[in-house]
Design a protein around this motif. Structure first.
Motif, PDB file in Angstrom:
ATOM      1  N   PRO A   1     149.189  27.156 137.202  1.00 23.03           N
ATOM      2  CA  PRO A   1     147.966  27.944 137.389  1.00 23.03           C
ATOM      3  C   PRO A   1     147.810  28.466 138.820  1.00 23.03           C
ATOM      4  O   PRO A   1     147.525  29.648 139.025  1.00 23.03           O
ATOM      5  CB  PRO A   1     146.850  26.957 137.061  1.00 23.03           C
ATOM      6  CG  PRO A   1     147.486  25.876 136.288  1.00 23.03           C
ATOM      7  CD  PRO A   1     148.905  25.808 136.705  1.00 23.03           C
ATOM      8  N   PHE A   2     148.047  27.575 139.788  1.00 27.46           N
ATOM      9  CA  PHE A   2     147.922  28.019 141.187  1.00 27.46           C
ATOM     10  C   PHE A   2     148.931  29.127 141.492  1.00 27.46           C
ATOM     11  O   PHE A   2     148.591  30.135 142.117  1.00 27.46           O
ATOM     12  CB  PHE A   2     148.145  26.847 142.148  1.00 27.46           C
ATOM     13  CG  PHE A   2     146.942  25.970 142.305  1.00 27.46           C
ATOM     14  CD1 PHE A   2     145.739  26.483 142.773  1.00 27.46           C
ATOM     15  CD2 PHE A   2     147.011  24.624 141.974  1.00 27.46           C
ATOM     16  CE1 PHE A   2     144.625  25.663 142.913  1.00 27.46           C
ATOM     17  CE2 PHE A   2     145.898  23.807 142.111  1.00 27.46           C
ATOM     18  CZ  PHE A   2     144.711  24.326 142.574  1.00 27.46           C
ATOM     19  N   GLY A   3     150.143  28.937 141.029  1.00 25.71           N
ATOM     20  CA  GLY A   3     151.192  29.917 141.307  1.00 25.71           C
ATOM     21  C   GLY A   3     150.852  31.272 140.705  1.00 25.71           C
ATOM     22  O   GLY A   3     150.960  32.305 141.373  1.00 25.71           O
ATOM     23  N   ILE A   4     150.409  31.268 139.457  1.00 33.46           N
ATOM     24  CA  ILE A   4     150.113  32.553 138.798  1.00 33.46           C
ATOM     25  C   ILE A   4     148.896  33.220 139.439  1.00 33.46           C
ATOM     26  O   ILE A   4     148.905  34.424 139.707  1.00 33.46           O
ATOM     27  CB  ILE A   4     149.904  32.342 137.280  1.00 33.46           C
ATOM     28  CG1 ILE A   4     151.238  31.959 136.637  1.00 33.46           C
ATOM     29  CG2 ILE A   4     149.335  33.602 136.629  1.00 33.46           C
ATOM     30  CD1 ILE A   4     151.170  31.759 135.142  1.00 33.46           C
TER      31      ILE A   4
ATOM     32  N   ILE B   1     156.811  30.337 141.581  1.00 36.01           N
ATOM     33  CA  ILE B   1     156.027  31.031 140.552  1.00 36.01           C
ATOM     34  C   ILE B   1     155.205  32.148 141.170  1.00 36.01           C
ATOM     35  O   ILE B   1     155.069  33.241 140.600  1.00 36.01           O
ATOM     36  CB  ILE B   1     155.151  30.004 139.808  1.00 36.01           C
ATOM     37  CG1 ILE B   1     156.093  29.046 139.097  1.00 36.01           C
ATOM     38  CG2 ILE B   1     154.200  30.698 138.848  1.00 36.01           C
ATOM     39  CD1 ILE B   1     155.459  28.080 138.193  1.00 36.01           C
ATOM     40  N   LEU B   2     154.688  31.883 142.363  1.00 37.39           N
ATOM     41  CA  LEU B   2     153.919  32.908 143.073  1.00 37.39           C
ATOM     42  C   LEU B   2     154.753  34.178 143.270  1.00 37.39           C
ATOM     43  O   LEU B   2     154.305  35.284 142.975  1.00 37.39           O
ATOM     44  CB  LEU B   2     153.478  32.313 144.416  1.00 37.39           C
ATOM     45  CG  LEU B   2     152.769  33.159 145.467  1.00 37.39           C
ATOM     46  CD1 LEU B   2     151.873  32.259 146.288  1.00 37.39           C
ATOM     47  CD2 LEU B   2     153.747  33.849 146.392  1.00 37.39           C
ATOM     48  N   ARG B   3     155.962  34.014 143.736  1.00 38.92           N
ATOM     49  CA  ARG B   3     156.794  35.194 144.034  1.00 38.92           C
ATOM     50  C   ARG B   3     157.210  35.931 142.770  1.00 38.92           C
ATOM     51  O   ARG B   3     157.188  37.153 142.725  1.00 38.92           O
ATOM     52  CB  ARG B   3     158.035  34.795 144.841  1.00 38.92           C
ATOM     53  CG  ARG B   3     157.731  34.403 146.257  1.00 38.92           C
ATOM     54  CD  ARG B   3     157.149  35.568 147.042  1.00 38.92           C
ATOM     55  NE  ARG B   3     158.190  36.369 147.675  1.00 38.92           N
ATOM     56  CZ  ARG B   3     158.185  37.679 147.742  1.00 38.92           C
ATOM     57  NH1 ARG B   3     157.209  38.364 147.187  1.00 38.92           N
ATOM     58  NH2 ARG B   3     159.140  38.324 148.342  1.00 38.92           N
ATOM     59  N   THR B   4     157.602  35.175 141.710  1.00 40.88           N
ATOM     60  CA  THR B   4     158.001  35.906 140.507  1.00 40.88           C
ATOM     61  C   THR B   4     156.794  36.583 139.873  1.00 40.88           C
ATOM     62  O   THR B   4     156.898  37.728 139.418  1.00 40.88           O
ATOM     63  CB  THR B   4     158.678  34.986 139.450  1.00 40.88           C
ATOM     64  OG1 THR B   4     157.966  33.776 139.380  1.00 40.88           O
ATOM     65  CG2 THR B   4     160.123  34.718 139.802  1.00 40.88           C
ATOM     66  N   THR B   5     155.638  35.911 139.863  1.00 40.31           N
ATOM     67  CA  THR B   5     154.454  36.543 139.289  1.00 40.31           C
ATOM     68  C   THR B   5     154.125  37.823 140.047  1.00 40.31           C
ATOM     69  O   THR B   5     153.894  38.887 139.450  1.00 40.31           O
ATOM     70  CB  THR B   5     153.247  35.580 139.359  1.00 40.31           C
ATOM     71  OG1 THR B   5     153.604  34.362 138.725  1.00 40.31           O
ATOM     72  CG2 THR B   5     152.034  36.182 138.658  1.00 40.31           C
TER      73      THR B   5
END
Lengths: 261, 283, 280
Positions: C83-86, C152-156
Motif C-alpha cells: 500500500p505504501f509503495g503504490i 514498488i514505488l518506482r514501478t508504480t
C-alpha cells in the motif's frame, strides 16, 4: 521491361543480375538488378520508400554483412572481380568504397582524429603525413577554413552541416575510388544541403559517386545519371536530363510527375 | 473531501521514504555514539576487535570489505566487459535470448545460495590449490565476483547497445574490424554508461552479505596473505549482531552498519548521478 | 605483417577472449544451477513439508516451520509495503510529477534499491527489536517492507506514467474528482504493470537473508506467533548449511531449491502478466 542505357565510358562498378533478400523476408528486396555505374560521374538512385535503393547502395560496400542471415546472389564487378565472393577482403573493399550516411556520424573524438581515423586504421603513423592528409581532406571537403583553428576540439561540437562535411573529409582522406551517399542531406537545413551538393559535384573529379536521395530535385541538380527503382527493380537508368525530361518508361514518368511516391 | 484525504495519503506515503532514509541515518548515528565517543578515529584505524575486553577497532573489517570488493571487481570487470562485447557484437539472436534468460535465472537466485555453493564447492578448490583453509579473502572475492557478474554484464551490454547503429556502420565503412569499432566508437560513446554500470555493481558488492559470509571466515585480523581468512563489515554484522552482549559492542556494530551504509550510498550516488543521469531520466 | 593484417589478428584475439569470457560465465552459471538442482532435488521428499525442524540425526525432520514462517514474513511485508509503495508511486506520477520533491524521492528510492540490506536489518533492530526486548516476526516483516517499498514505488510511478494523459482528461471532462480518476481510470489502465511491480518486489525480498538475521531471527520449530522469533527459509538455509551435520546441510539444499523455484516462478509470472498487458 527495364530501360537501361549503355554506358560508353569506363564503369566503376557493374551490377549484374543482383538479387538480395533480408533475413526472414518472404520475398527478395532486390530482383535481378543489372546496372552499370559510370566512372568519375554521379549516379543518383531515386524511387519511393522501400523500393530497394538504399539496399542496393549498401550492397556495394557489403554493409549487409554486418547483420547475419541476409542472402544475395548475382554479381557486382569492381576492379575486375566480383566483390560478392566469399573470399572478398571486406576491410580492403571498404577502404576503396567509402560511405556517407543519412545523419552525420562524427565519432566521439576530436575533429583531427575523426579525419585521421581511416588512415590510422591503414597503419599510417607518420605525424607529418597524417597532418598533411587531414588538412588536404578537410580542404577538399570545404570545411578547412571553419575548423583549422580547433582541430583538437570534440567533433560533436560542430553543426550538423559541418559534421556531415567532416564525415565526407573522413571518407575521402583514405582516397577511395567510389563514394556512396545514403540520403546525405536528409537531416540538414537547406543552406547546409546546398553546401553538400556543391561539394558532391566537386568530388566527382576524384571519385565515382552513387547517391541515394528521396529528393528528385536533388538528383536532377547533382547527378549525371539517374536510376529509378520501384519494388526492388531498376526500372530505368539514363542520363539525368533525359530521364527527367523524356523518360522511356511509363512508371518513371508517373513517379517524376508526382502521380505516386 | 475524499479527494483531499487521498492526495494527502499519497503525499504522506511518498514522504515516508525520505523519512525512513533520514531516520536510518539518524538512528544508526545515535546508536553509534557510544562507540564514536569511546574510540574516535581509532575505530577505523585499529584492528584490535576484542569483545571480551570491550575494545573495538574495525580496521580489519573495513579493509576486508574494501579488499574483497576490489578483488571481486578485478575478476568481474574484464569478464563482464568480455561478456557484454560477446552479447552486443558477436552473439547471434538465439544466443542472446539464451543468455538473457540465464541472467534472469541468476538474478532470481538468492545470494545465500551463492554462499552455500561457494562454501561447499568452490572453497575446497581454493584449499587444494593454495593450501590453508580455503576460506578467506580470495574465496570471498571470487564468489562475490560471480555473484555480481550477471548484473554487471547485463548493464554494461545495455550501455553498449545505446551506441547508434549508424555510428558503428560508419566505422565499419572505413574498413574497421569489430574490435576497432568497439574500442574507437562503442566504448568512447558509451563510456559514461559503462563506468556507471560498473560503479553501480561495485556499490552492490560492498553491501553484499550472504554470498561472502560463508566463505570469508570471521577473523578480525588484517590478512597478510590473500588466502588468509579475514572479515568484512557485512560479515561481522551477520555473525555478531545477534550475539553481542554489551552496549559498547552493540554500538560498535551500529557504527559499522553506519559506515557500510555511508560507503555504499556514496558509491551508488556517484554511479547514478554522475554517470547514469541521462539514461535514468529517460530523456 | 602489414598494419591491416595486424588489426585483423588483434580483432581475432579480442573476439576470442570475449567469447572465452562468455563461456567462463556460462560455465559458472551451469555449475551453480547444476549444484542447486542436483542437491536440491536429491534432498526433496514429502517429509520436508510435514515435519518441522529437529535436532540433527532425527529421521523426522523437515522444513514446515521455515516454509510457513517464510510465507508469513513475506505476506506481512507485502501487506505493509505494497500500500505504501503504490500510494507513494501514485503521488510521484499524479501529484508530484516533475517537482523537485518528486525527483528527490525518485533519486533516494533508486539508491535505496541498491543499499545494503543488512543495514536495514540493523536499523529495524534498533527501532523494533530493542524496544520490544526480543526478536519478532514483526521486526522481520518491517525490514522486508522497507526494502520492498522503493521497488514498488518506482514501478508504480513508471507504470502510471505510461497511462495516456488523454484518458485522464476524458475522465476529468466527465466531472470526476481526481481521486476517482486515479482509482477508476489510471489504476485500471496500469493494473498489469502495478501487479508485475508487486510480484517482482515480493520476489526480491523473498530471497533476502541478511535483514532477517537479527530481526525475525530464527527458530527450529513451528510458530505462528508474530511477537516471537520466526524461522524463515533463508535464515534456516544459512544456519543448516554452516552446521557440521550432513542431514541439516541436505535440508539446507532442499530449502535453497524450493525458495529458488518460488522466486523464479514469481519472476516468470510477473513478466508474463506485463507481456500479456502490453500485447493488449
Amino acid at each position: 521491361m527495364a530501360s537501361i542505357i549503355d554506358i560508353k565510358d569506363e564503369c566503376a562498378l557493374h551490377v549484374r543480375d543482383f538479387e538480395f533478400t533480408y533475413k526472414g523476408a518472404p520475398a527478395p528486396s532486390l530482383k535481378k538488378v543489372t546496372m552499370p555505374i559510370a566512372k568519375h560521374s554521379i549516379t543518383a538512385l531515386i524511387g519511393p520508400s522501400g523500393c530497394g535503393k538504399t539496399t542496393l547502395l549498401r550492397s556495394f560496400n557489403r554493409m549487409h554483412d554486418l547483420y547475419p542471415g541476409n542472402t544475395y546472389n548475382g554479381e557486382i564487378e569492381f576492379e575486375g572481380r566480383n566483390i560478392l565472393g566469399a573470399k572478398e577482403d571486406l576491410i580492403h573493399l571498404r577502404t576503396k568504397i567509402g560511405m556517407i550516411f543519412q545523419k552525420p556520424t562524427a565519432f566521439p573524438m576530436s575533429i583531427f582524429d575523426n579525419v585521421a581515423y581511416g588512415m590510422r586504421l591503414q597503419g599510417i603513423k607518420n605525424k607529418t603525413e597524417l597532418r598533411d592528409r587531414v588538412e588536404k581532406a578537410l580542404q577538399d571537403a570545404a570545411i578547412w577554413k571553419e575548423v583549422s583553428d580547433r582541430l583538437k576540439n570534440d567533433a560533436n561540437g560542430l553543426s550538423g552541416g559541418q559534421q556531415q562535411r567532416l564525415c565526407i573529409a573522413r571518407a575521402i582522406a583514405v582516397e577511395p575510388e567510389v563514394l556512396l551517399f545514403d540520403e546525405p542531406t536528409s537531416a540538414l537545413d537547406p543552406i547546409s544541403t546546398q553546401g553538400i551538393e556543391k561539394l558532391v559535384i566537386e568530388l566527382k573529379e576524384k571519385v565515382s559517386i552513387i547517391i541515394v536521395t528521396h529528393n528528385m530535385q536533388q538528383a536532377a541538380r547533382v547527378s549525371d545519371y539517374t536510376g529509378f527503382m520501384y519494388l526492388g527493380e531498376l526500372i530505368e537508368l539514363g542520363h539525368t536530363e533525359e530521364l527527367f525530361v523524356t523518360p522511356k518508361e511509363k512508371l518513371t514518368q508517373e513517379y517524376i510527375t508526382g502521380k505516386f511516391g | 473531501m475524499i479527494d483531499k484525504i487521498f492526495s494527502n495519503l499519497t503525499r504522506f506515503s511518498a514522504l515516508l521514504i525520505l523519512v525512513i532514509v533520514a531516520w536510518i541515518f539518524v538512528e544508526l548515528y545515535n546508536q553509534s555514539l557510544e562507540a564514536i565517543n569511546a574510540f574516535g578515529f581509532d575505530f577505523i584505524t585499529k584492528d584490535e576487535w576484542a569483545p571480551n575486553v570491550d575494545k573495538f577497532g574495525a580496521y580489519a573489517a573495513i579493509f576486508g570489505s574494501v579488499a574483497s570488493t576490489f578483488l571481486a571487481m578485478l575478476f568481474a570487470i574484464p569478464i563482464a566487459i568480455g561478456v557484454a562485447i560477446f552479447l552486443s557484437e558477436i552473439a547471434h539472436d538465439k544466443i542472446k535470448g539464451f543468455f538473457g534468460v540465464s541472467v534472469e535465472l541468476l538474478a532470481a537466485i538468492p545470494s545465500v545460495i551463492y554462499g552455500m555453493w561457494g562454501l561447499f564447492y568452490f572453497v575446497p578448490i581454493i584449499r587444494d590449490l593454495f593450501g590453508g583453509m580455503g576460506i578467506g579473502l580470495l574465496s570471498a572475492g571470487i564468489v562475490l565476483s560471480i555473484m555480481i557478474l550477471p548484473f554487471m554484464a547485463a548493464v554494461t551490454r545495455d550501455a553498449m547497445n545505446t551506441t547508434p547503429d549508424i555510428l558503428k556502420e560508419s566505422a565499419y565503412a572505413l574498413g574497421g574490424t569489430q574490435w576497432d569499432v568497439i574500442k574507437d566508437v562503442i566504448i568512447p560513446y558509451a563510456r559514461a554508461g559503462i563506468i556507471g554500470s560498473i560503479i553501480l555493481a561495485l556499490g552492490r558488492a560492498i553491501g553484499e552479505t550472504m554470498a561472502v559470509t560463508f566463505v570469508m571466515g570471521n577473523v578480525h585480523h588484517t590478512p597478510s596473505a590473500i588466502t588468509d581468512p579475514t572479515t568484512s563489515i557485512p560479515v561481522t554484522l551477520a555473525n555478531e549482531f545477534a550475539e553481542a552482549d554489551s552496549s559498547l559492542y552493540f554500538s560498535s556494530l551500529f557504527e559499522l552498519a553506519l559506515l557500510l551504509l555511508a560507503m555504499s550510498f556514496v558509491v551508488i550516488a556517484i554511479a547514478k548521478f554522475y554517470f547514469l543521469r541521462k539514461e535514468r531520466r529517460g530523456v | 605483417m602489414t598494419a591491416v593484417q595486424k588489426r585483423v589478428l588483434i580483432n581475432k584475439i579480442v573476439l576470442g577472449l570475449s567469447t572465452l569470457s562468455a563461456i567462463i560465465a556460462i560455465a559458472f552459471l551451469f555449475w551453480i544451477l547444476g549444484v542447486l538442482v542436483m542437491k536440491g532435488v536429491g534432498a526433496l521428499n514429502w517429509d520436508i513439508f510435514i515435519f518441522e525442524g529437529s535436532p540433527p540425526g532425527y529421521a523426522e525432520s523437515g522444513l514446515k516451520h521455515a516454509l510457513v514462517g517464510q510465507l508469513i514474513l513475506v505476506s506481512l511485508a507485502t501487506f505493509i509495503g505494497v500500500p505504501f509503495g503504490i500510494l507513494a508511486g501514485t503521488y510521484l506520477s499524479e501529484y508530484g510529477k516533475n517537482s523537485k520533491l518528486a525527483h528527490a524521492i525518485r533519486d533516494i528510492s533508486d539508491i535505496m534499491m541498491s543499499a545494503p540490506s543488512i543495514v536495514i536489518g540493523a536499523f529495524v533492530y534498533a527501532i523494533v527489536v530493542m524496544p520490544m526486548g526480543h526478536f519478532s516476526a514483526w521486526a522481520g516483516a518491517i525490514a522486508l517492507a522497507i526494502i520492498m517499498i522503493p521497488i514498488i514505488l518506482r514501478t508504480t510511478d513508471d507504470m502510471l506514467q505510461l497511462v495516456p494523459g488523454t484518458l485522464r482528461e476524458a475522465a476529468f471532462a466527465l466531472g470526476a474528482p481526481k481521486y476517482k480518476v486515479i482509482m477508476d481510470v489510471v489504476y485500471r489502465g496500469a493494473k498489469a504493470g502495478i501487479l508485475t511491480g508487486v510480484l517482482l518486489g515480493i520476489a526480491r525480498v523473498g530471497g533476502e537473508t541478511a535483514p532477517l538475521l537479527f530481526t525475525s531471527f530464527n527458530d527450529n520449530f513451528f510458530t505462528t506467533d508474530l511477537n516471537e522469533a520466526m524461522p524463515s527459509l533463508t535464515v534456516t538455509m544459512f544456519n543448516y548449511a554452516i552446521s557440521p551435520y550432513e542431514d541439516w546441510q541436505q535440508l539446507g539444499w532442499a530449502a535453497a531449491f524450493i525458495l529458488s523455484m518460488f522466486i523464479l516462478g514469481l519472476n516468470i509470472v510477473g513478466r508474463l502478466i506485463l507481456f500479456a498487458g502490453k500485447r493488449k
